[in-house]
Scaffold this motif. Structure first.
Motif, PDB file in Angstrom:
ATOM      1  N   VAL A  24       0.865  -1.174   0.000  1.00  0.00           N
ATOM      2  CA  VAL A  24       0.000   0.000   0.000  1.00  0.00           C
ATOM      3  C   VAL A  24       0.905   1.228   0.000  1.00  0.00           C
ATOM      4  O   VAL A  24       1.852   1.309   0.777  1.00  0.00           O
ATOM      5  CB  VAL A  24      -0.924   0.036   1.236  1.00  0.00           C
ATOM      6  CG1 VAL A  24      -1.744   1.323   1.268  1.00  0.00           C
ATOM      7  CG2 VAL A  24      -1.831  -1.184   1.255  1.00  0.00           C
ATOM      8  N   VAL A  25       0.599   2.169  -0.901  1.00  0.00           N
ATOM      9  CA  VAL A  25       1.347   3.422  -0.972  1.00  0.00           C
ATOM     10  C   VAL A  25       0.377   4.554  -0.688  1.00  0.00           C
ATOM     11  O   VAL A  25      -0.686   4.644  -1.313  1.00  0.00           O
ATOM     12  CB  VAL A  25       1.998   3.616  -2.359  1.00  0.00           C
ATOM     13  CG1 VAL A  25       2.734   4.956  -2.423  1.00  0.00           C
ATOM     14  CG2 VAL A  25       2.953   2.468  -2.668  1.00  0.00           C
ATOM     15  N   ALA A  26       0.736   5.416   0.273  1.00  0.00           N
ATOM     16  CA  ALA A  26      -0.124   6.533   0.667  1.00  0.00           C
ATOM     17  C   ALA A  26       0.741   7.756   0.936  1.00  0.00           C
ATOM     18  O   ALA A  26       1.935   7.642   1.223  1.00  0.00           O
ATOM     19  CB  ALA A  26      -0.920   6.166   1.918  1.00  0.00           C
ATOM     20  N   ARG A  27       0.111   8.923   0.883  1.00  0.00           N
ATOM     21  CA  ARG A  27       0.798  10.182   1.172  1.00  0.00           C
ATOM     22  C   ARG A  27       0.498  10.590   2.605  1.00  0.00           C
ATOM     23  O   ARG A  27      -0.656  10.668   3.012  1.00  0.00           O
ATOM     24  CB  ARG A  27       0.333  11.264   0.206  1.00  0.00           C
ATOM     25  CG  ARG A  27       0.923  12.623   0.545  1.00  0.00           C
ATOM     26  CD  ARG A  27       1.005  13.512  -0.641  1.00  0.00           C
ATOM     27  NE  ARG A  27       1.944  12.902  -1.586  1.00  0.00           N
ATOM     28  CZ  ARG A  27       1.999  13.214  -2.871  1.00  0.00           C
ATOM     29  NH1 ARG A  27       1.185  14.101  -3.368  1.00  0.00           N
ATOM     30  NH2 ARG A  27       2.862  12.628  -3.665  1.00  0.00           N
ATOM     31  N   LEU A  46      -2.637  11.300   7.260  1.00  0.00           N
ATOM     32  CA  LEU A  46      -2.750  11.248   5.805  1.00  0.00           C
ATOM     33  C   LEU A  46      -2.929  12.651   5.231  1.00  0.00           C
ATOM     34  O   LEU A  46      -3.672  13.461   5.774  1.00  0.00           O
ATOM     35  CB  LEU A  46      -3.954  10.395   5.387  1.00  0.00           C
ATOM     36  CG  LEU A  46      -3.843   8.905   5.615  1.00  0.00           C
ATOM     37  CD1 LEU A  46      -5.203   8.240   5.390  1.00  0.00           C
ATOM     38  CD2 LEU A  46      -2.791   8.291   4.701  1.00  0.00           C
ATOM     39  N   GLU A  47      -2.250  12.897   4.134  1.00  0.00           N
ATOM     40  CA  GLU A  47      -2.455  14.093   3.328  1.00  0.00           C
ATOM     41  C   GLU A  47      -3.429  13.728   2.220  1.00  0.00           C
ATOM     42  O   GLU A  47      -3.610  12.551   1.915  1.00  0.00           O
ATOM     43  CB  GLU A  47      -1.125  14.528   2.686  1.00  0.00           C
ATOM     44  CG  GLU A  47      -0.119  15.085   3.642  1.00  0.00           C
ATOM     45  CD  GLU A  47      -0.336  16.562   3.907  1.00  0.00           C
ATOM     46  OE1 GLU A  47      -0.740  17.289   2.983  1.00  0.00           O
ATOM     47  OE2 GLU A  47      -0.100  16.976   5.044  1.00  0.00           O
ATOM     48  N   SER A  48      -4.009  14.716   1.581  1.00  0.00           N
ATOM     49  CA  SER A  48      -4.818  14.439   0.404  1.00  0.00           C
ATOM     50  C   SER A  48      -3.913  13.883  -0.685  1.00  0.00           C
ATOM     51  O   SER A  48      -2.843  14.429  -0.946  1.00  0.00           O
ATOM     52  CB  SER A  48      -5.486  15.721  -0.093  1.00  0.00           C
ATOM     53  OG  SER A  48      -6.490  16.117   0.794  1.00  0.00           O
ATOM     54  N   GLY A  49      -4.357  12.784  -1.270  1.00  0.00           N
ATOM     55  CA  GLY A  49      -3.573  12.170  -2.334  1.00  0.00           C
ATOM     56  C   GLY A  49      -4.144  10.818  -2.692  1.00  0.00           C
ATOM     57  O   GLY A  49      -4.998  10.278  -1.985  1.00  0.00           O
ATOM     58  N   PRO A  50      -3.676  10.279  -3.805  1.00  0.00           N
ATOM     59  CA  PRO A  50      -4.125   8.936  -4.168  1.00  0.00           C
ATOM     60  C   PRO A  50      -3.483   7.884  -3.258  1.00  0.00           C
ATOM     61  O   PRO A  50      -2.348   8.047  -2.819  1.00  0.00           O
ATOM     62  CB  PRO A  50      -3.642   8.755  -5.608  1.00  0.00           C
ATOM     63  CG  PRO A  50      -2.915   9.978  -5.988  1.00  0.00           C
ATOM     64  CD  PRO A  50      -2.844  10.886  -4.813  1.00  0.00           C
ATOM     65  N   VAL A  51      -4.235   6.847  -2.966  1.00  0.00           N
ATOM     66  CA  VAL A  51      -3.714   5.673  -2.257  1.00  0.00           C
ATOM     67  C   VAL A  51      -3.749   4.525  -3.257  1.00  0.00           C
ATOM     68  O   VAL A  51      -4.757   4.306  -3.922  1.00  0.00           O
ATOM     69  CB  VAL A  51      -4.575   5.343  -1.023  1.00  0.00           C
ATOM     70  CG1 VAL A  51      -4.210   3.979  -0.450  1.00  0.00           C
ATOM     71  CG2 VAL A  51      -4.413   6.413   0.043  1.00  0.00           C
ATOM     72  N   THR A  52      -2.632   3.819  -3.373  1.00  0.00           N
ATOM     73  CA  THR A  52      -2.541   2.680  -4.278  1.00  0.00           C
ATOM     74  C   THR A  52      -2.396   1.412  -3.457  1.00  0.00           C
ATOM     75  O   THR A  52      -1.513   1.323  -2.594  1.00  0.00           O
ATOM     76  CB  THR A  52      -1.339   2.823  -5.225  1.00  0.00           C
ATOM     77  OG1 THR A  52      -1.462   4.052  -5.946  1.00  0.00           O
ATOM     78  CG2 THR A  52      -1.265   1.667  -6.211  1.00  0.00           C
ATOM     79  N   ILE A  53      -3.261   0.444  -3.718  1.00  0.00           N
ATOM     80  CA  ILE A  53      -3.249  -0.839  -3.007  1.00  0.00           C
ATOM     81  C   ILE A  53      -2.985  -1.932  -4.032  1.00  0.00           C
ATOM     82  O   ILE A  53      -3.760  -2.088  -4.990  1.00  0.00           O
ATOM     83  CB  ILE A  53      -4.592  -1.098  -2.298  1.00  0.00           C
ATOM     84  CG1 ILE A  53      -4.914   0.039  -1.318  1.00  0.00           C
ATOM     85  CG2 ILE A  53      -4.578  -2.453  -1.591  1.00  0.00           C
ATOM     86  CD1 ILE A  53      -6.345   0.033  -0.803  1.00  0.00           C
TER      87      ILE A  53
END
Length: 124
Positions: A24-27, A46-53
């Motif tokens: 999982v990648v998150a900002r 968490l900052e606003s941003g896309p999360v990739t799972i």
């Protein structure tokens, strides 16, 4: 069996996605973070941003996330977001219109939300 972590992406109003993943990648406020099975325990904002799972079956889930917290321990990752929506739930044309409105109104936070939604939607 490959190492997995259990992921729960929850918004204030609903569970957005839950399942097994390998990455999982998150900002966060400290920068982008990647979490894999066996990662050290963490708690972050968490900052606003896309999360990739990256799911265990080889798929990818992308969500637009706006604020909240990330927590990881014992191969369980929780993303507790103020607002979150899956990329396939995002209407690209509507998000583009929202971005234009935010720019013309000089509303930086609305512009940021629209940009995140567009990035998530176009990354499908």
């Amino acid at each position: 069996m490959a190492a997995e972590l259990h992921v729960a992406l929850v918004a204030a109003d609903r569970e957005v996605w839950s399942g097994q993943a390998t990455l999982v990648v998150a900002r966060t406020t400290s920068g982008d973070i990647g979490v894999m099975p066996g990662h050290q325990p963490l708690l972050g904002v968490l900052e606003s941003g896309p999360v990739t799972i990256r799911t265990s079956d080889g798929g990818t889930v992308i969500a637009a996330v706006h604020g909240g917290f990330i927590s990881f321990a014992d191969d369980k990752l929780s993303l507790l977001a103020e607002i979150a929506e899956l990329s396939e739930e995002i209407d690209i044309q509507r998000a583009e219109r929202a971005l234009e409105r935010a720019k013309s109104a000089d509303d930086a936070s609305a512009g940021r939300r629209a940009e995140v939604r567009l990035r998530a939607a176009t990354a499908r």
